[in-house]
Design a protein around this motif. Sequence first.
Motif, PDB file in Angstrom:
ATOM      1  N   CYS A 124      20.271  12.355   4.618  1.00 10.32           N
ATOM      2  CA  CYS A 124      20.110  12.813   6.010  1.00 10.32           C
ATOM      3  C   CYS A 124      21.190  12.228   6.914  1.00 10.32           C
ATOM      4  O   CYS A 124      21.169  12.445   8.137  1.00 10.32           O
ATOM      5  N   LYS A 125      22.128  11.494   6.358  1.00  7.23           N
ATOM      6  CA  LYS A 125      23.150  10.818   7.156  1.00  7.23           C
ATOM      7  C   LYS A 125      24.018  11.837   7.896  1.00  7.23           C
ATOM      8  O   LYS A 125      24.413  12.860   7.338  1.00  7.23           O
ATOM      9  N   PHE A 142      16.293   8.027   1.215  1.00  3.26           N
ATOM     10  CA  PHE A 142      16.186   6.754   1.920  1.00  3.26           C
ATOM     11  C   PHE A 142      15.221   6.834   3.093  1.00  3.26           C
ATOM     12  O   PHE A 142      14.578   5.853   3.457  1.00  3.26           O
ATOM     13  N   ALA A 143      15.109   8.036   3.696  1.00  6.00           N
ATOM     14  CA  ALA A 143      14.259   8.191   4.885  1.00  6.00           C
ATOM     15  C   ALA A 143      13.843   9.647   5.040  1.00  6.00           C
ATOM     16  O   ALA A 143      14.369  10.532   4.372  1.00  6.00           O
ATOM     17  N   GLY A 196      33.337  19.000  -0.491  1.00  2.76           N
ATOM     18  CA  GLY A 196      32.441  20.147  -0.528  1.00  2.76           C
ATOM     19  C   GLY A 196      31.135  19.804  -1.203  1.00  2.76           C
ATOM     20  O   GLY A 196      31.052  18.882  -2.014  1.00  2.76           O
ATOM     21  N   VAL A 197      30.114  20.567  -0.878  1.00  3.32           N
ATOM     22  CA  VAL A 197      28.792  20.357  -1.452  1.00  3.32           C
ATOM     23  C   VAL A 197      28.657  21.160  -2.738  1.00  3.32           C
ATOM     24  O   VAL A 197      28.911  22.362  -2.766  1.00  3.32           O
ATOM     25  N   PHE A 231      27.061  16.076   5.217  1.00  2.56           N
ATOM     26  CA  PHE A 231      27.693  14.762   5.079  1.00  2.56           C
ATOM     27  C   PHE A 231      26.881  13.864   4.143  1.00  2.56           C
ATOM     28  O   PHE A 231      27.431  13.150   3.299  1.00  2.56           O
ATOM     29  N   GLY A 232      25.555  13.912   4.294  1.00  3.70           N
ATOM     30  CA  GLY A 232      24.700  13.074   3.452  1.00  3.70           C
ATOM     31  C   GLY A 232      24.755  13.478   1.995  1.00  3.70           C
ATOM     32  O   GLY A 232      24.840  12.626   1.098  1.00  3.70           O
ATOM     33  N   ILE A 233      24.718  14.772   1.723  1.00  2.00           N
ATOM     34  CA  ILE A 233      24.750  15.245   0.334  1.00  2.00           C
ATOM     35  C   ILE A 233      26.115  15.000  -0.293  1.00  2.00           C
ATOM     36  O   ILE A 233      26.212  14.641  -1.463  1.00  2.00           O
ATOM     37  N   GLU A 234      27.196  15.170   0.492  1.00  2.00           N
ATOM     38  CA  GLU A 234      28.533  14.908  -0.048  1.00  2.00           C
ATOM     39  C   GLU A 234      28.655  13.468  -0.535  1.00  2.00           C
ATOM     40  O   GLU A 234      29.283  13.182  -1.550  1.00  2.00           O
ATOM     41  N   GLY A 235      28.031  12.542   0.191  1.00  2.00           N
ATOM     42  CA  GLY A 235      28.079  11.150  -0.232  1.00  2.00           C
ATOM     43  C   GLY A 235      27.189  10.870  -1.423  1.00  2.00           C
ATOM     44  O   GLY A 235      27.551  10.108  -2.323  1.00  2.00           O
ATOM     45  N   ALA A 236      26.022  11.520  -1.458  1.00  2.00           N
ATOM     46  CA  ALA A 236      25.061  11.250  -2.527  1.00  2.00           C
ATOM     47  C   ALA A 236      25.459  11.884  -3.856  1.00  2.00           C
ATOM     48  O   ALA A 236      25.162  11.345  -4.922  1.00  2.00           O
TER      49      ALA A 236
END
Length: 203
Positions: free
Chosen positions: A138-139, A91-92, A156-157, A99-104
């Motif tokens: 990147c969140k 996104f940017a 977890g990632v 945190f960003g990768i866990e969501g994605a």
Amino acid sequence: AVEVRVPEEYSGAVIETLNLRKGELQDMGLEEGEGLTVVKYLVPTRGMLGLKSSLLSSTRGTAIIDSVFDSYRPRIKGEIQGRDKGSLLAFADGGATTFGIEGAQDRGKMFVKVGDDVYKNMIVGIHQRPADLEVNVCKTKALNNMRSATKEVKTGVIAPVDMSLDSCVEYLNADEILEVTPSLFRMAKNPDMLGKRKGGKNK
């Protein structure tokens, strides 16, 4: 020419994979004493891209693969079947966070790990659906609500998919490009074609 030795129960998966890559069956039989099926195919060069990883995945790592150049031949008509999934796009600009990768990663399989530098419209994973999807890897996590933070379930990632040069070239669609550096491979949407992209969404 490609020769694949594989346990008999996986021979069907090997044949299906090679047929999808416009291969021509030359010979097939059993290897005495080993209990392996031997499959020999002629496969066009464009069908060889990413073939090894695909065969190892479909045979659970049991395939023994040998290949050698056979001859120059007229281009085989028709296109080799490409992927049926979209891409996960950064996104940017920034650094990928836990945190960003866990969501994605709920949206598909990731190509990047925590700490990797990414830039807008860089391909950071493969979407589980056909359309492209922008994700914010990147969140950072908001720390102002301590109660909700402590109650959050941490999944977890998951380790990212390791993409070789062959795998990257095979993955690309017509509107995507590959950046090759001495230390890494990065894929992205072609900036000259972004206006033509369809089905993209934000997350």
